[in-house]
Design a protein around this motif. Structure first.
Motif, PDB file in Angstrom:
ATOM      1  N   ASN A   1       0.837  -1.207   0.000  1.00 18.89           N
ATOM      2  CA  ASN A   1       0.000   0.000   0.000  1.00 18.89           C
ATOM      3  C   ASN A   1       0.867   1.251   0.000  1.00 18.89           C
ATOM      4  O   ASN A   1       0.552   2.250  -0.657  1.00 18.89           O
ATOM      5  N   ALA A   2       1.988   1.188   0.742  1.00 19.46           N
ATOM      6  CA  ALA A   2       2.922   2.318   0.726  1.00 19.46           C
ATOM      7  C   ALA A   2       3.546   2.474  -0.654  1.00 19.46           C
ATOM      8  O   ALA A   2       3.848   3.606  -1.091  1.00 19.46           O
ATOM      9  N   SER A   3       3.719   1.367  -1.350  1.00 16.66           N
ATOM     10  CA  SER A   3       4.276   1.439  -2.700  1.00 16.66           C
ATOM     11  C   SER A   3       3.328   2.177  -3.627  1.00 16.66           C
ATOM     12  O   SER A   3       3.769   2.884  -4.559  1.00 16.66           O
ATOM     13  N   ARG A   4       2.038   2.054  -3.420  1.00 12.70           N
ATOM     14  CA  ARG A   4       1.082   2.803  -4.223  1.00 12.70           C
ATOM     15  C   ARG A   4       1.259   4.314  -3.983  1.00 12.70           C
ATOM     16  O   ARG A   4       1.239   5.119  -4.926  1.00 12.70           O
ATOM     17  N   ASP A   5       1.436   4.667  -2.696  1.00 12.92           N
ATOM     18  CA  ASP A   5       1.671   6.091  -2.406  1.00 12.92           C
ATOM     19  C   ASP A   5       2.984   6.560  -3.019  1.00 12.92           C
ATOM     20  O   ASP A   5       3.072   7.696  -3.537  1.00 12.92           O
ATOM     21  N   THR A   6       3.986   5.688  -2.961  1.00 12.72           N
ATOM     22  CA  THR A   6       5.272   6.038  -3.571  1.00 12.72           C
ATOM     23  C   THR A   6       5.117   6.240  -5.074  1.00 12.72           C
ATOM     24  O   THR A   6       5.727   7.141  -5.678  1.00 12.72           O
ATOM     25  N   TYR A   7       4.294   5.404  -5.709  1.00  9.40           N
ATOM     26  CA  TYR A   7       4.063   5.525  -7.153  1.00  9.40           C
ATOM     27  C   TYR A   7       3.404   6.864  -7.479  1.00  9.40           C
ATOM     28  O   TYR A   7       3.801   7.568  -8.421  1.00  9.40           O
ATOM     29  N   ARG A   8       2.423   7.228  -6.673  1.00 12.20           N
ATOM     30  CA  ARG A   8       1.734   8.504  -6.921  1.00 12.20           C
ATOM     31  C   ARG A   8       2.685   9.674  -6.708  1.00 12.20           C
ATOM     32  O   ARG A   8       2.684  10.652  -7.482  1.00 12.20           O
ATOM     33  N   SER A   9       3.525   9.561  -5.657  1.00 14.59           N
ATOM     34  CA  SER A   9       4.484  10.638  -5.395  1.00 14.59           C
ATOM     35  C   SER A   9       5.516  10.738  -6.513  1.00 14.59           C
ATOM     36  O   SER A   9       5.862  11.849  -6.973  1.00 14.59           O
ATOM     37  N   ALA A  10       5.999   9.588  -6.966  1.00  9.68           N
ATOM     38  CA  ALA A  10       6.980   9.599  -8.050  1.00  9.68           C
ATOM     39  C   ALA A  10       6.372  10.127  -9.329  1.00  9.68           C
ATOM     40  O   ALA A  10       7.033  10.842 -10.120  1.00  9.68           O
ATOM     41  N   SER A  11       5.098   9.841  -9.558  1.00  7.49           N
ATOM     42  CA  SER A  11       4.433  10.347 -10.748  1.00  7.49           C
ATOM     43  C   SER A  11       4.315  11.868 -10.694  1.00  7.49           C
ATOM     44  O   SER A  11       4.551  12.577 -11.702  1.00  7.49           O
ATOM     45  N   ALA A  12       3.991  12.391  -9.494  1.00  8.78           N
ATOM     46  CA  ALA A  12       3.905  13.849  -9.350  1.00  8.78           C
ATOM     47  C   ALA A  12       5.273  14.498  -9.513  1.00  8.78           C
ATOM     48  O   ALA A  12       5.412  15.557 -10.169  1.00  8.78           O
ATOM     49  N   ASP A  13       6.314  13.869  -8.921  1.00  4.77           N
ATOM     50  CA  ASP A  13       7.666  14.410  -9.051  1.00  4.77           C
ATOM     51  C   ASP A  13       8.100  14.423 -10.509  1.00  4.77           C
ATOM     52  O   ASP A  13       8.777  15.375 -10.966  1.00  4.77           O
ATOM     53  N   LEU A  14       7.722  13.386 -11.248  1.00  4.51           N
ATOM     54  CA  LEU A  14       8.110  13.337 -12.657  1.00  4.51           C
ATOM     55  C   LEU A  14       7.431  14.447 -13.446  1.00  4.51           C
ATOM     56  O   LEU A  14       8.053  15.098 -14.312  1.00  4.51           O
TER      57      LEU A  14
END
Length: 372
Positions: free
Chosen positions: A116-129
């Motif tokens: 579940n934390a990986s999903r948040d990490t994915y969303r954060s990485a997508s925003a950073d990109l």
């Protein structure tokens, strides 16, 4: 008076003469007839029966061994005790296995939280990109304007160099954010919306939990078949390794195996009736049938089979195992146990006859069935 007695004796002798001749005539006629009948009986039945005393009662035997290692905390059976399929035989200490199950359940929860934390990490990485891509576009536009100004001599060369450096830095940040996003996507099975139970990491944790629960269930060793416990010295406190023999279990289903000379099996076929006498119960006969004939002599299954093609050779009649299925019902008080000695006689149905001699047929024409 004296002269009369010899006369009477002579008359008695004369009267006994015909009777003696008649008895001799009967013996001369009946004697050869009896001999011919007896000889005919043995001729007709010769070869019909084949027998051996090299026979023994057999039964399936299972060696009970644990599928996990551990210390025995309880032995629920004793030597020579009869058990049913599913009865508890002994128990291995379940506490370490229970702890392993609880540990894997905690790891399942941790795996769920991590994914579940990986999903948040994915969303954060997508925003950073997205942010780094916007910054890169802005620096590229700024670089283009500085180049135009430098070409007209309005700005110094340092301003152009600074703009080039800003573009390179922004491009590096963009690439790092793209790599972080790809990593987060991989952790989520390629898609952020993949169900938790479909993720590889979660499946691994579930499989490890199932293995821990299976090991816990193997802490109780139960009888796989109906049978009788054989000789055992297992005691509470003994430590057993995986696959270590703990006790034998002998099945209640028995049969008889007779080892016949190869020369006695000429007319033996599967399905023929047989009679069995066990040395333990003299005078009692069990009915049986030939259920199978071994595909090879017993010597072929030995660790070192005979090498008849080398050295000196002496011909020895081989023994071929024949299995018999007992068809007699349960006998009151008569228990057959594996290893008992027995005598077996097979009725092959083969009979001699003059007609058979002339036609070349001396017995039933049936195929030999080879089974286990």
């Amino acid at each position: 008076m004296t002269s009369k007695q010899p006369t009477e004796a002579a008359d008695a002798i004369d009267a006994a003469g015909p009777r003696r001749k008649r008895s001799n005539r009967i013996l001369w006629i009946a004697g050869p007839l009896v001999v011919a009948l007896v000889a005919g009986y043995f001729y007709i039945t010769a070869g019909r029966y084949t027998s051996t005393d090299n026979a023994y009662v057999q039964a399936d035997q299972v060696t009970i061994a644990p599928q996990i290692s551990g210390r025995v905390v309880e032995v629920a059976v004793r030597e020579n005790q009869q058990v049913r399929k599913g009865d508890l035989l002994f128990r291995i200490d379940p506490e370490p296995l229970q702890i392993a199950v609880e540990q894997m359940e905690a790891q399942i929860e941790a795996a769920g939280d991590y994914l579940n934390a990986s999903r948040d990490t994915y969303r954060s990485a997508s925003a950073d990109l997205r942010a780094s891509e916007a910054t890169l576009r802005n620096h590229e536009a700024q670089l283009q304007r500085v180049r135009e100004l430098r070409a007209r001599g309005i700005v110094a060369q340092k301003a152009l160099d600074d703009a080039d450096n800003d573009v390179a830095t922004a491009r590096g940040s963009r690439d790092a954010d793209a790599a972080a996003l790809a990593k987060a996507r991989t952790m989520l099975g390629g898609a952020v919306n993949t169900p938790l139970t479909e993720l590889s990491g979660y499946k691994v944790a579930l499989a490890q939990l199932a293995k821990a629960k299976l090991d816990l269930s193997h802490a109780e060793v139960r009888a796989p078949i109906d049978g009788t416990v054989g000789k055992t010295h297992l005691q509470a406190g003994d430590f057993l390794n995986v696959g270590q023999a703990a006790m034998p279990l002998v099945s209640h289903t028995v049969w008889v195996e007779g080892n016949f000379k190869e020369t006695d099996l000429t007319h033996v076929r599967v399905g023929q009736p047989a009679e069995i006498e066990v040395d333990t119960y003299p005078g009692h006969t069990w009915t049986a049938t030939v259920s199978s004939i071994s595909p090879a002599a017993g010597s072929q299954f030995s660790i070192l089979p005979a090498q008849n093609a080398t050295g000196n050779w002496v011909k020895i009649v081989q023994r071929i195992p024949v299995r018999f299925e007992i068809t007699t019902g349960d006998e009151d008080g008569l228990i057959l146990r594996a290893g008992m000695s027995a005598d077996v006689k097979i009725d092959t149905g083969k009979q001699n006859s003059l007609l058979g001699r002339w036609t070349g047929k001396t017995g039933p024409d049936s195929k030999v069935a080879m089974t286990r």
